[in-house]
Scaffold this active site. Structure first.
Site, PDB file in Angstrom:
ATOM      1  N   ASP A 114       0.788  -1.242   0.000  1.00  0.00           N
ATOM      2  CA  ASP A 114       0.000   0.000   0.000  1.00  0.00           C
ATOM      3  C   ASP A 114       0.815   1.283   0.000  1.00  0.00           C
ATOM      4  O   ASP A 114       0.277   2.363  -0.234  1.00  0.00           O
ATOM      5  CB  ASP A 114      -0.981   0.002   1.188  1.00  0.00           C
ATOM      6  N   HIS A 129       6.697  -7.715  -1.384  1.00  0.00           N
ATOM      7  CA  HIS A 129       5.701  -8.071  -2.409  1.00  0.00           C
ATOM      8  C   HIS A 129       5.430  -6.951  -3.410  1.00  0.00           C
ATOM      9  O   HIS A 129       4.392  -6.943  -4.061  1.00  0.00           O
ATOM     10  CB  HIS A 129       4.388  -8.495  -1.728  1.00  0.00           C
ATOM     11  N   CYS A 137       5.129  -4.510 -17.340  1.00  0.00           N
ATOM     12  CA  CYS A 137       4.529  -5.161 -18.506  1.00  0.00           C
ATOM     13  C   CYS A 137       4.084  -6.570 -18.137  1.00  0.00           C
ATOM     14  O   CYS A 137       4.814  -7.315 -17.491  1.00  0.00           O
ATOM     15  CB  CYS A 137       5.540  -5.204 -19.649  1.00  0.00           C
ATOM     16  N   CYS A 141       7.633  -7.474 -22.027  1.00  0.00           N
ATOM     17  CA  CYS A 141       8.603  -7.088 -23.042  1.00  0.00           C
ATOM     18  C   CYS A 141       9.888  -6.650 -22.337  1.00  0.00           C
ATOM     19  O   CYS A 141       9.891  -6.470 -21.114  1.00  0.00           O
ATOM     20  CB  CYS A 141       8.049  -5.959 -23.909  1.00  0.00           C
ATOM     21  N   CYS A 162       1.010  -1.343 -21.621  1.00  0.00           N
ATOM     22  CA  CYS A 162       2.459  -1.142 -21.486  1.00  0.00           C
ATOM     23  C   CYS A 162       2.903  -0.115 -22.528  1.00  0.00           C
ATOM     24  O   CYS A 162       2.653  -0.311 -23.719  1.00  0.00           O
ATOM     25  CB  CYS A 162       3.187  -2.471 -21.686  1.00  0.00           C
ATOM     26  N   CYS A 165       5.380  -1.813 -25.385  1.00  0.00           N
ATOM     27  CA  CYS A 165       5.022  -2.809 -26.403  1.00  0.00           C
ATOM     28  C   CYS A 165       3.537  -2.796 -26.744  1.00  0.00           C
ATOM     29  O   CYS A 165       3.123  -3.474 -27.688  1.00  0.00           O
ATOM     30  CB  CYS A 165       5.419  -4.211 -25.952  1.00  0.00           C
ATOM     31  N   ALA A 245      -1.535  -3.152  16.310  1.00  0.00           N
ATOM     32  CA  ALA A 245      -0.166  -2.696  16.051  1.00  0.00           C
ATOM     33  C   ALA A 245       0.056  -1.271  16.548  1.00  0.00           C
ATOM     34  O   ALA A 245       1.096  -0.978  17.159  1.00  0.00           O
ATOM     35  CB  ALA A 245       0.109  -2.773  14.548  1.00  0.00           C
TER      36      ALA A 245
HETATM   37  P1  NAD Z   1      -3.417 -11.101   6.201  1.00  0.00           P
HETATM   38  O1  NAD Z   1      -4.647 -10.380   5.768  1.00  0.00           O
HETATM   39  O2  NAD Z   1      -3.251 -12.510   5.870  1.00  0.00           O
HETATM   40  O3  NAD Z   1      -3.330 -11.018   7.813  1.00  0.00           O
HETATM   41  C1  NAD Z   1      -3.508  -9.846   8.519  1.00  0.00           C
HETATM   42  C2  NAD Z   1      -3.129 -10.093   9.969  1.00  0.00           C
HETATM   43  O4  NAD Z   1      -3.227  -8.869  10.655  1.00  0.00           O
HETATM   44  C3  NAD Z   1      -4.016 -11.085  10.724  1.00  0.00           C
HETATM   45  O5  NAD Z   1      -3.202 -12.014  11.403  1.00  0.00           O
HETATM   46  C4  NAD Z   1      -4.778 -10.208  11.729  1.00  0.00           C
HETATM   47  O6  NAD Z   1      -5.028 -10.874  12.951  1.00  0.00           O
HETATM   48  C5  NAD Z   1      -3.810  -9.087  11.921  1.00  0.00           C
HETATM   49  N1  NAD Z   1      -4.406  -7.825  12.322  1.00  0.00           N
HETATM   50  C6  NAD Z   1      -5.639  -7.314  12.020  1.00  0.00           C
HETATM   51  N2  NAD Z   1      -5.790  -6.089  12.557  1.00  0.00           N
HETATM   52  C7  NAD Z   1      -4.624  -5.812  13.194  1.00  0.00           C
HETATM   53  C8  NAD Z   1      -4.159  -4.687  13.909  1.00  0.00           C
HETATM   54  N3  NAD Z   1      -4.904  -3.601  14.080  1.00  0.00           N
HETATM   55  N4  NAD Z   1      -2.905  -4.742  14.416  1.00  0.00           N
HETATM   56  C9  NAD Z   1      -2.107  -5.839  14.250  1.00  0.00           C
HETATM   57  N5  NAD Z   1      -2.515  -6.921  13.570  1.00  0.00           N
HETATM   58  C10 NAD Z   1      -3.748  -6.908  13.055  1.00  0.00           C
HETATM   59  O7  NAD Z   1      -2.201 -10.239   5.710  1.00  0.00           O
HETATM   60  P2  NAD Z   1      -0.651 -10.564   5.540  1.00  0.00           P
HETATM   61  O8  NAD Z   1      -0.184 -11.456   6.625  1.00  0.00           O
HETATM   62  O9  NAD Z   1       0.012  -9.283   5.281  1.00  0.00           O
HETATM   63  O10 NAD Z   1      -0.545 -11.432   4.246  1.00  0.00           O
HETATM   64  C11 NAD Z   1      -0.886 -11.602   3.146  1.00  0.00           C
HETATM   65  C12 NAD Z   1      -0.652 -10.905   1.839  1.00  0.00           C
HETATM   66  O11 NAD Z   1      -1.652  -9.964   1.648  1.00  0.00           O
HETATM   67  C13 NAD Z   1       0.604 -10.139   1.687  1.00  0.00           C
HETATM   68  O12 NAD Z   1       1.232 -10.752   0.663  1.00  0.00           O
HETATM   69  C14 NAD Z   1       0.241  -8.737   1.228  1.00  0.00           C
HETATM   70  O13 NAD Z   1       0.939  -8.462   0.035  1.00  0.00           O
HETATM   71  C15 NAD Z   1      -1.186  -8.816   0.944  1.00  0.00           C
HETATM   72  N6  NAD Z   1      -1.999  -7.679   1.437  1.00  0.00           N
HETATM   73  C16 NAD Z   1      -1.466  -6.427   1.554  1.00  0.00           C
HETATM   74  C17 NAD Z   1      -2.255  -5.391   2.060  1.00  0.00           C
HETATM   75  C18 NAD Z   1      -1.643  -4.011   2.195  1.00  0.00           C
HETATM   76  O14 NAD Z   1      -0.769  -3.630   1.418  1.00  0.00           O
HETATM   77  N7  NAD Z   1      -2.086  -3.242   3.198  1.00  0.00           N
HETATM   78  C19 NAD Z   1      -3.581  -5.635   2.430  1.00  0.00           C
HETATM   79  C20 NAD Z   1      -4.081  -6.944   2.295  1.00  0.00           C
HETATM   80  C21 NAD Z   1      -3.256  -7.942   1.822  1.00  0.00           C
HETATM   81 ZN    ZN Z   2       5.492  -4.383 -22.660  1.00  0.00          ZN
END
Ligand code: NAD
Ligand code: ZN
Length: 259
Positions: A114, A129, A137, A141, A162, A165, A245
């Protein structure tokens, strides 16, 4: 494993022991997941908000889904980009950004795409990730292999093209079943050799990111998990802080600041 306090009421002893370990550490690594952005309003994948038009993320975030229906996959990414564009970093991002300047040997490995850690001004980030704000692309390409940033919301028309290409562009993120960029993997494995390894807001089920946790533990790091829910990482963590968190990181930071 320590710290079995109810949600958001953390044991002061566990908080201060984690803060002391961070203050003493020569190298600190933090692995974050979607939970870090939950308080900013970004939906997690596995929470109740994780479904979009009855599709599961695991069915959309794949090369096969993109090959079958690039427009559908892009509509989902566009929906996510629009939601994320309205979100701002929360206190968890801010504390980690502060630590990235203050703590010795700090590395942040994030699974989030994000961009909120970057927006908070965090240094030493490994984006495991990729980024939802980058495109590359989909063919690919030769020149379109390298991601380019595009923060326009909405992206129109979908699917984007893209510029090199004329084929379909794809999101610059790692999909389920795709390999991690070898440089990113190398930097992450190197960062797992540290004194304190903090795991924040990840379900710890997506590999190979989740494998960094036992790797750090096996190499002697003190491992700390911050997550309101138990995960597969909870059993091997030295400290489990069962809280959101933003709450837990702020409490640790208060003790660090006082020390
Ligand atoms: P996930 O959705 O699998 O797990 C989220 C975790 O966060 C859960 O264990 C949950 O209990 C915990 N959680 C929820 N609220 C919380 C809070 N306020 N404080 C602390 N923990 C909290 O997500 P993940 O483990 O990041 O994994 C999966 C994949 O999902 C990643 O590859 C990621 O790329 C992608 N993803 C990214 C985003 C983002 O960029 N914000 C959002 C969703 C998924
Ligand atoms: Zn391309």
């Amino acid at each position: 494993m320590e710290g079995s306090a109810p949600l958001d009421v953390l044991s002061p002893d566990a908080v201060s022991r984690v803060a002391n370990a961070l203050a003493r550490a020569g190298r600190v690594t933090v692995l974050t997941g979607a939970g870090v952005s939950a308080a900013s309003g970004v939906p997690t994948f596995r929470g109740p908000d994780g479904l979009w038009r009855a599709h599961r993320p695991e069915q959309l975030a794949t090369p096969e889904a993109f090959a079958r229906d690039p427009r559908l996959v892009w509509e989902w990414y566009e929906w996510r980009r629009q939601r994320i564009a309205r979100c701002r970093p929360n206190r968890a991002h801010e504390v980690l950004a502060h630590w990235s300047r203050r703590l010795a040997g700090f590395t942040l490995i994030t699974q989030n795409v994000d961009g909120l850690h970057e927006l908070a001004g965090t240094g030493h980030i490994v984006r495991f990730h990729g980024s939802i704000w980058e495109l590359r692309c989909g063919v690919p390409c030769a020149r379109g292999r390298f991601p380019w940033r595009n923060e326009s919301v909405p992206l129109s028309p979908l699917p984007p093209i893209c510029p090199h290409c004329g084929g379909h562009a794809r999101p610059g993120v790692v999909w389920f079943g795709e390999p991690i960029d070898p440089n990113v993997l190398e930097a992450s494995v190197a960062a797992a050799r540290c004194d304190v390894f903090l795991v924040v807001g990840t379900s710890a089920v997506v590999y190979p990111a989740a494998a960094l946790i036992p790797l750090a533990a096996d190499q002697g790091a003190l491992t700390v998990e911050i997550n309101p829910e138990a995960t597969p990482a909870s059993a091997l963590a030295d400290f489990v802080l069962p809280a959101a968190a933003d709450v837990a990181l702020h409490q640790i930071d208060l003790v660090l600041g006082a020390g």
